[in-house]
Write a protein that holds these residues in place. Structure first.
Motif, PDB file in Angstrom:
ATOM      1  N   GLY A  35       0.834  -1.195   0.000  1.00 40.78           N
ATOM      2  CA  GLY A  35       0.000   0.000   0.000  1.00 40.78           C
ATOM      3  C   GLY A  35       0.871   1.248   0.000  1.00 40.78           C
ATOM      4  N   GLU A  36       0.556   2.139   0.915  1.00 38.41           N
ATOM      5  CA  GLU A  36       1.343   3.375   1.010  1.00 38.41           C
ATOM      6  C   GLU A  36       2.539   3.240   1.937  1.00 38.41           C
ATOM      7  OE1 GLU A  36      -2.825   5.827   0.939  1.00 38.41           O
ATOM      8  OE2 GLU A  36      -1.086   6.833   1.825  1.00 38.41           O
ATOM      9  N   VAL A  37       2.650   2.110   2.620  1.00 39.52           N
ATOM     10  CA  VAL A  37       3.757   1.915   3.561  1.00 39.52           C
ATOM     11  C   VAL A  37       4.967   1.386   2.801  1.00 39.52           C
ATOM     12  CG1 VAL A  37       4.524   0.677   5.604  1.00 39.52           C
ATOM     13  CG2 VAL A  37       2.156   1.467   5.442  1.00 39.52           C
ATOM     14  N   LYS A  38       6.087   2.063   2.923  1.00 40.81           N
ATOM     15  CA  LYS A  38       7.286   1.719   2.152  1.00 40.81           C
ATOM     16  C   LYS A  38       8.417   1.302   3.083  1.00 40.81           C
ATOM     17  CE  LYS A  38       5.064   3.554  -1.355  1.00 40.81           C
ATOM     18  NZ  LYS A  38       4.204   2.670  -2.162  1.00 40.81           N
ATOM     19  N   PHE A  39       9.253   0.427   2.547  1.00 34.98           N
ATOM     20  CA  PHE A  39      10.473   0.072   3.266  1.00 34.98           C
ATOM     21  C   PHE A  39      11.288   1.335   3.537  1.00 34.98           C
ATOM     22  CE2 PHE A  39      10.114  -4.308   3.607  1.00 34.98           C
ATOM     23  CZ  PHE A  39       9.726  -4.883   2.417  1.00 34.98           C
ATOM     24  N   GLY A  40      11.908   1.353   4.711  1.00 35.30           N
ATOM     25  CA  GLY A  40      12.709   2.509   5.071  1.00 35.30           C
ATOM     26  C   GLY A  40      11.956   3.554   5.870  1.00 35.30           C
ATOM     27  N   MET A  41      10.632   3.403   5.972  1.00 35.61           N
ATOM     28  CA  MET A  41       9.834   4.357   6.756  1.00 35.61           C
ATOM     29  C   MET A  41      10.079   4.152   8.244  1.00 35.61           C
ATOM     30  SD  MET A  41       6.081   4.771   5.020  1.00 35.61           S
ATOM     31  CE  MET A  41       5.853   5.808   3.584  1.00 35.61           C
ATOM     32  N   THR A  42       9.941   5.225   8.981  1.00 36.18           N
ATOM     33  CA  THR A  42      10.041   5.140  10.433  1.00 36.18           C
ATOM     34  C   THR A  42       8.700   4.732  11.015  1.00 36.18           C
ATOM     35  OG1 THR A  42       9.371   7.433  10.724  1.00 36.18           O
ATOM     36  CG2 THR A  42      11.739   7.009  10.429  1.00 36.18           C
ATOM     37  N   ARG A  43       8.710   4.470  12.311  1.00 37.13           N
ATOM     38  CA  ARG A  43       7.465   4.108  12.990  1.00 37.13           C
ATOM     39  C   ARG A  43       6.445   5.233  12.850  1.00 37.13           C
ATOM     40  NH1 ARG A  43       4.301   4.571  17.346  1.00 37.13           N
ATOM     41  NH2 ARG A  43       3.492   2.685  18.325  1.00 37.13           N
ATOM     42  N   ASP A  44       6.905   6.444  13.049  1.00 38.33           N
ATOM     43  CA  ASP A  44       5.974   7.576  12.975  1.00 38.33           C
ATOM     44  C   ASP A  44       5.353   7.688  11.585  1.00 38.33           C
ATOM     45  OD1 ASP A  44       7.836   9.816  15.217  1.00 38.33           O
ATOM     46  OD2 ASP A  44       6.413   8.176  15.600  1.00 38.33           O
ATOM     47  N   GLN A  45       6.141   7.430  10.580  1.00 45.50           N
ATOM     48  CA  GLN A  45       5.609   7.512   9.225  1.00 45.50           C
ATOM     49  C   GLN A  45       4.562   6.422   8.973  1.00 45.50           C
ATOM     50  OE1 GLN A  45       9.568   7.410   7.337  1.00 45.50           O
ATOM     51  NE2 GLN A  45       9.083   9.365   6.361  1.00 45.50           N
ATOM     52  N   ILE A  46       4.825   5.244   9.495  1.00 45.63           N
ATOM     53  CA  ILE A  46       3.863   4.146   9.328  1.00 45.63           C
ATOM     54  C   ILE A  46       2.571   4.459  10.071  1.00 45.63           C
ATOM     55  CG2 ILE A  46       3.414   1.705   9.820  1.00 45.63           C
ATOM     56  CD1 ILE A  46       6.467   1.256   9.531  1.00 45.63           C
ATOM     57  N   VAL A  47       2.738   4.984  11.294  1.00 44.69           N
ATOM     58  CA  VAL A  47       1.557   5.322  12.088  1.00 44.69           C
ATOM     59  C   VAL A  47       0.763   6.439  11.403  1.00 44.69           C
ATOM     60  CG1 VAL A  47       0.812   6.336  14.274  1.00 44.69           C
ATOM     61  CG2 VAL A  47       2.538   4.538  14.266  1.00 44.69           C
ATOM     62  N   GLY A  48       1.476   7.349  10.770  1.00 38.50           N
ATOM     63  CA  GLY A  48       0.801   8.430  10.051  1.00 38.50           C
ATOM     64  C   GLY A  48      -0.093   7.909   8.943  1.00 38.50           C
ATOM     65  N   ILE A  49       0.223   6.751   8.413  1.00 44.04           N
ATOM     66  CA  ILE A  49      -0.561   6.183   7.314  1.00 44.04           C
ATOM     67  C   ILE A  49      -1.644   5.244   7.835  1.00 44.04           C
ATOM     68  CG2 ILE A  49      -0.441   4.654   5.298  1.00 44.04           C
ATOM     69  CD1 ILE A  49       2.456   5.709   4.921  1.00 44.04           C
ATOM     70  N   LEU A  50      -1.263   4.351   8.758  1.00 47.80           N
ATOM     71  CA  LEU A  50      -2.180   3.286   9.199  1.00 47.80           C
ATOM     72  C   LEU A  50      -2.805   3.539  10.561  1.00 47.80           C
ATOM     73  CD1 LEU A  50      -0.154   0.093   8.180  1.00 47.80           C
ATOM     74  CD2 LEU A  50      -1.979   1.232   6.912  1.00 47.80           C
ATOM     75  N   GLY A  51      -2.322   4.543  11.266  1.00 49.24           N
ATOM     76  CA  GLY A  51      -2.769   4.725  12.637  1.00 49.24           C
ATOM     77  C   GLY A  51      -1.911   3.898  13.579  1.00 49.24           C
ATOM     78  N   GLU A  52      -2.146   4.043  14.872  1.00 50.96           N
ATOM     79  CA  GLU A  52      -1.368   3.308  15.858  1.00 50.96           C
ATOM     80  C   GLU A  52      -1.549   1.800  15.666  1.00 50.96           C
ATOM     81  OE1 GLU A  52       0.744   6.188  17.903  1.00 50.96           O
ATOM     82  OE2 GLU A  52       0.772   4.017  18.226  1.00 50.96           O
ATOM     83  N   PRO A  53      -0.475   1.038  15.874  1.00 51.52           N
ATOM     84  CA  PRO A  53      -0.611  -0.423  15.798  1.00 51.52           C
ATOM     85  C   PRO A  53      -1.613  -0.908  16.843  1.00 51.52           C
ATOM     86  CG  PRO A  53       1.695   0.228  15.917  1.00 51.52           C
ATOM     87  CD  PRO A  53       0.904   1.452  16.171  1.00 51.52           C
TER      88      PRO A  53
END
Lengths: 415, 179
Positions: free
Chosen positions: A286-304
């Motif tokens: 999806g929009e989550v890419k390798f190399g992203m930080t946790r904050d960037q992932i959370v910005g896309i998917l929300g908190e785990p």
């Protein structure tokens, strides 16, 4: 052999040797200190086991099934009158507790059963279950993690004493007697049987059983089933005194509960949302890419939905696990797992997306081969039983598929 | 007293880690993020396998085997990244080793070519070659962790040498892309 020449020109046969020599002479500085503090992945395990084959449950389930077989053997031993068979079976039925040592393919543990409750103690793992409630909790001492395992089709929570129901005829013949450490001798026999261990599950088992001639109760047995490997149940004692605390499922205060319960799962993604989760090797999902930080992932998917060891970000509602890698404090996304099978992830939904070549959870082996070609040669240790899971690696794409019963059950991408 | 699996892995990490690290750095040619990733990834893979088979006897050699494979994967990715960059218009400048810089840079070129060649031969051949020729693993140990007989290891090594020599003879000296 052509020697290495000062002016840099290498003979043909010398180039390879010169390259090897150059590589060997590279000075290696000490590795960064944080790499000395790696913890073995108690949770993360991109290795496939079926839901009910997680190690402790399989171990204990195998044991319970083995003990169930004992009843069949007792009821059908050739040369004994039917009334004696019934009496022997009744002898087992009236016992209310038992304890035994178990060994499954070299992994040892202890089993305790009291009525509908059971406790299995393995290597760093304790599983407590109650067939009456269907509850099952696993405690992992090394990581101080506790897992509330979901109700499963086959689990340790089998009502051992209720298994004496359908007696099937088995063919048995005498074998060499067993002598224990105290010198006591027990006659034995071997046979085959089909054991029904759950409403929709049967195992065909080859078994050997040794019984105490004084009371007819089994003291030792071995069995082998296609899905369970070789199991030894030894020093079986019926009706020992067992403390109630052995079956306590309360989570100790110093333990952390891993994973979520089914009622905590978020709503499933819509078909449109699921279709946007395309796994692209070397890129991301999806929009989550390798190399992203946790904050960037959370910005896309929300908190785990839950996080383990700070680097395993879990979204079980969409069947995804993201693993951060790299220097401590600067970890970035390095691994993406669709349908993780670690114990904390047993409660989850199937990943609804697919790879960029259309492979999804449930795709066949042939479909994977058609899309990605022949997989890399298997690594040592990838061996699986003929009908069990296996792994297909595509190293060039940093992609791995896991199969169960011939269908894709897990997809792993690394950067 | 039996050592718990987690403690066994800590012992392996402490005693064998520097050897796996050294092999990774030599294969990749640097000790940056890629090397750290290879190190972690290979350790986790080793721990996962050890948890399944509970046999720690060849952990050090097996770690090297896994590390070599992951490092080769990284080289392939670097080359692939470099290709993508070049296709996107980023011109890579290559140097002629006969007329270019000094011997040190020529050695660097040779190593780059060697790594690129390793990435093009079957992984099992590349791993067999690296474990025995660069890392000095014995043939018995290398065969053990590769899951082959010693005789077949010899076959793998022979094929690797032939393939690598051919590629080094005819390589196009394009640099790997280094982030």
């Amino acid at each position: 052999m052509t020697t290495h020449k000062q002016n840099g020109e290498h003979g043909i046969s010398g180039r390879l040797e010169a390259a090897v020599s150059a590589m060997r002479s590279i000075d290696v500085a000490a590795k960064p200190d944080y790499l000395n503090r790696l913890a073995p992945p108690a949770i993360h395990r991109p290795v496939l086991t079926s839901l009910w084959r997680s190690r402790a449950a399989k171990f204990a389930g195998s044991t319970i099934a083995a003990l169930a077989l004992v009843s069949l053997f007792l009821a059908n031993r050739g040369g004994v009158t039917s009334s004696a068979f019934a009496q022997a079976a009744e002898r087992v039925k009236v016992t209310k507790t038992l304890k035994a040592l178990v060994d499954v393919d070299g992994q040892r543990g202890r089993l305790f059963v009291s009525g509908t409750r059971s406790r299995f103690e393995g290597d760093g793992v304790v599983v407590v279950a109650d067939s009456k409630s269907g509850l099952e909790v696993m405690f992992q001492s090394s990581s101080k993690l506790a897992y509330r395992l979901p109700r499963r089709a086959i689990s340790q929570a089998l009502d051992f004493y209720a298994i004496f129901r359908d007696l099937s005829k088995i063919v048995s013949k005498p074998i060499a007697e067993h002598t224990d450490a105290a010198g006591r001798r027990y006659p034995g026999a071997k046979g085959q049987a089909v054991v029904k261990i759950a409403p929709n599950a049967e195992w065909k088992i080859d078994a050997e059983v040794w019984s105490d001639p004084k009371n007819g109760l089994p003291v030792r047995l071995t069995f082998r089933a296609a899905d369970a490997g070789a199991v030894l149940v030894d020093r079986i004692e019926f009706d020992p005194m067992l403390d109630d605390s052995l079956f306590n499922m309360a989570i100790p205060p110093d333990y952390v509960v891993a994973g979520i319960t089914p009622d905590q799962l978020r709503a499933a993604l819509s078909a449109e949302e699921g279709a946007r989760l395309i796994m692209k090797p070397g890129v991301g999902v999806g929009e989550v890419k390798f190399g992203m930080t946790r904050d960037q992932i959370v910005g896309i998917l929300g908190e785990p939905e839950f996080t383990l060891h700070k680097v395993y970000l879990n979204y079980p509602s969409m069947g995804l696990q993201f693993v951060l890698q790299g220097p401590e404090g600067n970890e970035t996304l390095g691994l993406i797992i669709a349908n993780p099978w670690d114990a904390a992830s047993l409660t989850r939904r199937d990943f609804p997306g697919e790879t960029s070549k259309g492979i999804r959870i449930g795709s066949s082996v042939q479909q994977v081969h058609d899309a990605y070609g022949k997989p890399d040669p298997a690594h040592p240790g990838d061996k699986a039983p003929p009908d069990g899971p296996h792994i297909a690696r595509y190293g060039k794409q940093s992609l791995m598929f896991g199969f169960v019963d011939g269908k894709v059950a897990q997809i792993v991408m690394s950067r | 007293m039996q050592v718990q699996p987690a403690n066994q892995m800590q012992v392996v990490l402490r005693d064998q880690g520097h050897l796996a690290w050294g092999l990774i750095v030599r294969i990749l040619g640097d000790d940056g993020d890629d090397a750290a990733d290879c190190y972690q990834q290979s350790f986790y893979e080793l721990a996962s396998r050890q948890a399944r088979v509970n046999d720690i006897r060849h952990a050090g050699s097996l770690w090297k085997r896994i590390a070599a494979a992951r490092a080769i994967d990284t080289i392939r990715r670097r080359i692939s990244d470099r290709e993508r960059t070049r296709l996107a218009g980023d011109i890579q400048v290559v140097t002629d080793p006969k007329t270019g810089p000094a011997a040190q840079a020529q050695e660097s070129e040779l190593l780059d070519a060697f790594r690129a060649a390793l990435a093009t031969i079957p992984e099992v051949q590349a791993s067999a070659f690296l474990l025995t020729q660069v890392d000095d693993l014995s043939n018995q140990d290398a065969a053990q962790v590769l899951g082959v007989s010693v005789n077949h290891l010899g076959v793998l090594l022979h094929r690797a040498r032939v393939a690598l020599r051919t590629r080094l003879e005819s390589h196009n000296p394009v640099k790997e892309h280094r982030p």
